[in-house]
Structures are given as C-alpha cells and as structure tokens.
Motif scaffolding. Structure first.
Motif, short mmCIF file in Angstrom:
data_model
loop_
_atom_site.label_atom_id
_atom_site.label_comp_id
_atom_site.label_asym_id
_atom_site.label_seq_id
_atom_site.Cartn_x
_atom_site.Cartn_y
_atom_site.Cartn_z
N PRO A 124 20.22 60.22 41.38
CA PRO A 124 19.71 59.66 40.12
C PRO A 124 19.60 60.71 39.03
O PRO A 124 19.38 61.90 39.29
CB PRO A 124 18.32 59.13 40.50
CG PRO A 124 18.34 59.02 41.99
CD PRO A 124 19.25 60.11 42.47
N SER A 156 20.53 52.25 46.22
CA SER A 156 20.04 53.49 45.61
C SER A 156 18.53 53.45 45.39
O SER A 156 17.83 54.44 45.63
CB SER A 156 20.75 53.73 44.27
OG SER A 156 22.08 54.13 44.48
N HIS A 188 20.61 50.11 38.98
CA HIS A 188 21.34 51.08 39.80
C HIS A 188 21.68 50.59 41.20
O HIS A 188 22.26 51.35 41.99
CB HIS A 188 20.53 52.38 39.90
CG HIS A 188 20.13 52.94 38.56
ND1 HIS A 188 21.03 53.55 37.71
CD2 HIS A 188 18.94 52.92 37.92
CE1 HIS A 188 20.40 53.90 36.60
NE2 HIS A 188 19.14 53.53 36.70
#
Length: 299
Positions: free
Chosen positions: A209, A40, A36
């Motif tokens: 997320p 992040s 990701h």
C-alpha cells in the motif's frame, strides 16, 4: 482485600463497545476493499495487527503457547481468515446492513456444527429457530429480486452466507481457544496465521500500500484488535446467553454507517429479514447458552 466481581451489566457494556468498534472497522475495511480489493485490505490489516499486538505480547512476557494452543490458533486462523476474506469481498457488493444481517446466521449454524463435531444433541428449538431464520434469508432474497439485483449483488450475498458458515466453525474453535489462551494471545495469533497465509498469494493478488493508506490500515487493525480483546473479556465474564442480544446492535450500526459513509439505504425487506434471522437465533438458543453470534470482523 475484597475481590471485585464483574457484573453482567459491566460485561454487557464492554461487549457493546466492542460491537460498535467492530462496526466502525467494517466501514473502514469496506472502503479499503472497494478502493484496493478485499485481499489487500485483509492482508495488510492482519500485518498491522501483528505489528500492534506483537510488542504488547512480548512486553507483558506472556509464555509462548504450547502445541495444543498453537494447533488451535492455526486451525481457527485458517477458517476465520477464509471467512473474513469472503465477508469483505461480499460486503463490497451489498449494503453493510444486508451483509451484517446475513452474518447473524453464524450462531445457528454453529449449533448444528457443535452437534456434528462435539456430539451435542440438536434440540427442537434449534430446528425451529433455523426455520424462522431461513424465512429471514428468503425475505432478503425476495428484496433483491424485487430490486432487480445484479449478478454481482447476488454473488456478494452468497459469499457472505458462505462466510457465515465458515465463521460458525471458527466460533466452535474460539470457544476451545478461550479455555487455554487469553484474549491478547487469541487476537495476536489469529492475525499472525492470517497474515502468513495471505502473504503466500500477495505477489499475485496484492501490492504494498501507498504511505497515505497506512493510517487507515492501522486504524482498522487497532479497532479490530481492541474489539476482539473487549469481546473476549466480556465473554469470559458473562454467559453467552446474557451477551447474545448485544451482538445484534451491529445491524443498527451498519445501517447508520452504511448510510452516512456510503449513501446506502436500508430496504424494508432487509429489515424484515434481519428481524426474522435475529428471532430465529434467539429461539434456537433459548434456555441454553450458545455460541456467541459475533460479527465477521471478529477474526
């Protein structure tokens, strides 16, 4: 009642557990960064750290830090945050063992930063140690050249070296923080500052997320927070020169985790480079307590 005295052996054992926990967290964060993005991964780990540590800070009714402490928290959170972001960005591109080996440059760099900012005298041992450690970095570079490393791998290595420079600065600030704030406060406010800074860029560099990712995020935050508290406690109860060797066990953990989780193989050049860097650090701090060579995840 007799006051119990903490022995160096106890502090060493606590620090060893802290380093092992950090190493596991590095593996979790590398996996999240690959999937990701490092931005992040670091952002949401910091947010999770605030969620985990904030209630504990409030329940224990600790006093709100004063202006001097807040200034240090903001300064270190900013420097350490940039270091952590660069570290995990680079760790996506190199093996865990190589990445951790390069972070061992931090205590050497911190010695020179302490001379520049605190007026300390640079000793001959520090200069000699730096030369030895430089040979270690050169050995890792030669290994990359022989392996025909891609531009991405080279950039990852350079990012981790830059992260080590920034982390060395955060070590100087951490030593000042430890004098006026307890470990829980240091860990919490580092997470708060980092989370606030990264939230500014979140609309462009991150997304919220998925629910399935939150266990990993909170797991990484818990490991990082517990490790930070353990190491802060250990360094409060024993001199840095006593605990410094335990920091280098991170290389062993990174090699084991890199192989078992990501299928990474450690080259002879990486091992040789790590040993030279470690030797340089030990020579540089010989006979004098120096900044703790903590791993990058310490932020």
């Amino acid at each position: 009642m007799t006051r119990r005295v903490t022995t160096p052996a106890t502090a060493f054992a606590v620090a060893a557990i802290g380093i092992a926990s950090y190493s596991v967290m590095d593996a979790v964060m590398k996996g999240m960064s690959i999937a990701h993005g490092a931005y992040s991964a670091v952002l949401w780990r910091s947010v999770a750290g605030v969620v985990l540590l904030g209630p504990l800070f409030l329940v224990t009714r600790r006093p709100w830090p004063g202006r001097a402490a807040l200034t240090l928290h903001v300064a270190r959170g900013t420097v350490a945050g940039a270091s952590v972001l660069l570290f995990f960005w680079g760790l996506v591109r190199v093996t865990m063992a190589q990445g951790v080996a390069l972070t061992f440059l931090a205590p050497l760099i911190a010695l020179f930063l302490a001379a520049a900012t605190l007026g300390e005298t640079i000793r001959r041992a520090a200069i000699g140690g730096s030369l030895v450690a430089s040979l270690g970095v050169l050995a890792i570079a030669v290994g990359q050249w022989q392996a025909h490393a891609s531009a991405d791998v080279v950039l990852g290595s350079l990012a981790i070296v830059l992260a080590s420079i920034l982390y060395a600065g955060s070590l100087i600030l951490l030593r000042q923080q430890a004098q006026i704030a307890d470990p829980l406060e240091v860990a919490l406010f580092t997470s708060i500052v980092l989370a606030l800074l990264l939230l500014v860029g979140a609309p462009w560099f991150s997304t919220v997320p998925a629910v399935a990712l939150w266990p990993g995020i909170f797991g990484a935050a818990a490991l990082g927070s517990v490790s930070a508290v353990l190491l802060a406690w250990a360094y409060r109860h024993a001199e840095a020169q006593v605990l410094a060797p335990v920091e280098y066990t991170a290389f062993v953990w990174s090699a084991i985790l890199g192989y078992s989780v990501f299928g990474e193989h450690v080259t002879a050049w990486t091992v040789a480079g790590a040993l030279l860097i470690i030797a340089g650090c030990l020579v540089a701090v010989r006979g004098k307590p120096g900044p703790a060579p903590q791993t990058e995840a310490a932020a």
